[in-house]
Design a protein around this motif. Structure first.
Motif, PDB file in Angstrom:
ATOM      1  N   ASP A  69       4.802 -36.638 -29.076  1.00 38.52           N
ATOM      2  CA  ASP A  69       3.795 -37.068 -30.032  1.00 38.52           C
ATOM      3  C   ASP A  69       4.341 -36.753 -31.417  1.00 38.52           C
ATOM      4  O   ASP A  69       4.497 -35.588 -31.763  1.00 38.52           O
ATOM      5  CB  ASP A  69       2.483 -36.324 -29.768  1.00 38.52           C
ATOM      6  CG  ASP A  69       1.357 -36.769 -30.671  1.00 38.52           C
ATOM      7  OD1 ASP A  69       1.479 -37.824 -31.320  1.00 38.52           O
ATOM      8  OD2 ASP A  69       0.341 -36.038 -30.728  1.00 38.52           O
ATOM      9  N   SER A  70       4.688 -37.792 -32.170  1.00 38.74           N
ATOM     10  CA  SER A  70       5.324 -37.627 -33.481  1.00 38.74           C
ATOM     11  C   SER A  70       6.586 -36.779 -33.371  1.00 38.74           C
ATOM     12  O   SER A  70       6.847 -35.912 -34.200  1.00 38.74           O
ATOM     13  CB  SER A  70       4.350 -36.997 -34.485  1.00 38.74           C
ATOM     14  OG  SER A  70       3.222 -37.807 -34.657  1.00 38.74           O
ATOM     15  N   GLY A  71       7.358 -37.002 -32.291  1.00 38.23           N
ATOM     16  CA  GLY A  71       8.605 -36.285 -32.084  1.00 38.23           C
ATOM     17  C   GLY A  71       8.453 -34.905 -31.462  1.00 38.23           C
ATOM     18  O   GLY A  71       9.439 -34.245 -31.172  1.00 38.23           O
ATOM     19  N   ARG A  72       7.212 -34.479 -31.263  1.00 31.76           N
ATOM     20  CA  ARG A  72       6.980 -33.144 -30.690  1.00 31.76           C
ATOM     21  C   ARG A  72       6.761 -33.239 -29.190  1.00 31.76           C
ATOM     22  O   ARG A  72       6.069 -34.124 -28.703  1.00 31.76           O
ATOM     23  CB  ARG A  72       5.769 -32.491 -31.351  1.00 31.76           C
ATOM     24  CG  ARG A  72       6.032 -32.230 -32.811  1.00 31.76           C
ATOM     25  CD  ARG A  72       4.882 -31.573 -33.467  1.00 31.76           C
ATOM     26  NE  ARG A  72       5.237 -31.368 -34.864  1.00 31.76           N
ATOM     27  CZ  ARG A  72       4.739 -30.432 -35.599  1.00 31.76           C
ATOM     28  NH1 ARG A  72       3.846 -29.609 -35.104  1.00 31.76           N
ATOM     29  NH2 ARG A  72       5.108 -30.300 -36.842  1.00 31.76           N
ATOM     30  N   ARG A  73       7.374 -32.289 -28.488  1.00 26.35           N
ATOM     31  CA  ARG A  73       7.272 -32.266 -27.029  1.00 26.35           C
ATOM     32  C   ARG A  73       5.834 -31.980 -26.596  1.00 26.35           C
ATOM     33  O   ARG A  73       5.187 -31.084 -27.126  1.00 26.35           O
ATOM     34  CB  ARG A  73       8.187 -31.176 -26.463  1.00 26.35           C
ATOM     35  CG  ARG A  73       9.655 -31.424 -26.656  1.00 26.35           C
ATOM     36  CD  ARG A  73      10.442 -30.155 -26.303  1.00 26.35           C
ATOM     37  NE  ARG A  73      11.862 -30.353 -26.344  1.00 26.35           N
ATOM     38  CZ  ARG A  73      12.612 -30.216 -27.432  1.00 26.35           C
ATOM     39  NH1 ARG A  73      12.066 -29.880 -28.590  1.00 26.35           N
ATOM     40  NH2 ARG A  73      13.920 -30.424 -27.376  1.00 26.35           N
ATOM     41  N   ARG A  74       5.399 -32.758 -25.607  1.00 24.13           N
ATOM     42  CA  ARG A  74       4.091 -32.527 -24.966  1.00 24.13           C
ATOM     43  C   ARG A  74       4.355 -32.419 -23.468  1.00 24.13           C
ATOM     44  O   ARG A  74       5.066 -33.232 -22.890  1.00 24.13           O
ATOM     45  CB  ARG A  74       3.118 -33.675 -25.241  1.00 24.13           C
ATOM     46  CG  ARG A  74       2.799 -33.920 -26.698  1.00 24.13           C
ATOM     47  CD  ARG A  74       2.115 -32.770 -27.388  1.00 24.13           C
ATOM     48  NE  ARG A  74       0.856 -32.426 -26.764  1.00 24.13           N
ATOM     49  CZ  ARG A  74       0.052 -31.448 -27.184  1.00 24.13           C
ATOM     50  NH1 ARG A  74       0.383 -30.718 -28.233  1.00 24.13           N
ATOM     51  NH2 ARG A  74      -1.059 -31.184 -26.554  1.00 24.13           N
ATOM     52  N   TYR A  75       3.818 -31.383 -22.862  1.00 23.43           N
ATOM     53  CA  TYR A  75       4.066 -31.094 -21.451  1.00 23.43           C
ATOM     54  C   TYR A  75       2.809 -31.275 -20.626  1.00 23.43           C
ATOM     55  O   TYR A  75       1.699 -30.934 -21.066  1.00 23.43           O
ATOM     56  CB  TYR A  75       4.548 -29.645 -21.285  1.00 23.43           C
ATOM     57  CG  TYR A  75       5.894 -29.386 -21.906  1.00 23.43           C
ATOM     58  CD1 TYR A  75       7.047 -29.524 -21.158  1.00 23.43           C
ATOM     59  CD2 TYR A  75       6.004 -29.002 -23.240  1.00 23.43           C
ATOM     60  CE1 TYR A  75       8.298 -29.276 -21.717  1.00 23.43           C
ATOM     61  CE2 TYR A  75       7.256 -28.756 -23.802  1.00 23.43           C
ATOM     62  CZ  TYR A  75       8.386 -28.898 -23.036  1.00 23.43           C
ATOM     63  OH  TYR A  75       9.619 -28.665 -23.595  1.00 23.43           O
ATOM     64  N   ALA A  76       2.993 -31.782 -19.415  1.00 22.10           N
ATOM     65  CA  ALA A  76       1.890 -31.865 -18.459  1.00 22.10           C
ATOM     66  C   ALA A  76       1.541 -30.455 -18.011  1.00 22.10           C
ATOM     67  O   ALA A  76       2.361 -29.536 -18.101  1.00 22.10           O
ATOM     68  CB  ALA A  76       2.309 -32.726 -17.260  1.00 22.10           C
TER      69      ALA A  76
END
Length: 141
Positions: free
Chosen positions: A37-44
């Motif tokens: 999201d906007s280059g930022r990691r998002r984890y499940a």
């Protein structure tokens, strides 16, 4: 219904693993973000368990490279990896026991100072001639 994801900071907080290590795990393909999201990691949410698996495998002696192979492997390949790791640990345990015996002798050495002990130097001489520590120590004692 929206799926909740974790930021790298949240994943770090939930697992106790520094964000720098999580970024490295991502580079190695061990724990990947589900999105950005906007280059930022998002984890499940499942990434918490993924990190726990990596930590567990590291704790029982697997390197990060081995963990990557293990996670990518099939059941038979994993079994072979476990057998190799068990053999490696048995060898390491044996070396530790030999070292322990040598160190215990150093504490009980009649010369009161291992560096002045003729047996110590005989062991060193045996090692220099290519004997294992166990063989060299066994010949002296």
């Amino acid at each position: 219904m929206t799926t909740t994801t974790l930021s790298i900071g949240e994943l770090s907080e939930r697992t106790g693993v520094p964000t720098s290590a999580l970024r490295y795990y991502d580079e190695l393909g061990l724990v990947r973000p589900s999105s950005r999201d906007s280059g930022r990691r998002r984890y499940a949410e499942s990434a918490v368990k993924d990190v726990a698996v990596v930590l567990f495998l590291a704790e029982i002696g697997f390197s990060l490279a081995e963990i990557g192979t293990y996670l990518d492997g099939e059941r038979t390949g994993r079994r072979e990896m476990i057998e190799r790791k068990l053999a490696e640990l048995a060898e390491r345990q044996h070396r530790i026991e030999v070292a322990r015996t040598a160190l215990e002798h150093g504490l009980k050495c009649p010369a009161s100072e291992p560096m002045k002990c003729s047996r110590f130097w005989s062991i060193i001489d045996g090692r220099m001639r290519g004997l294992s520590l166990e063989e060299s120590h066994g010949r002296v004692h």
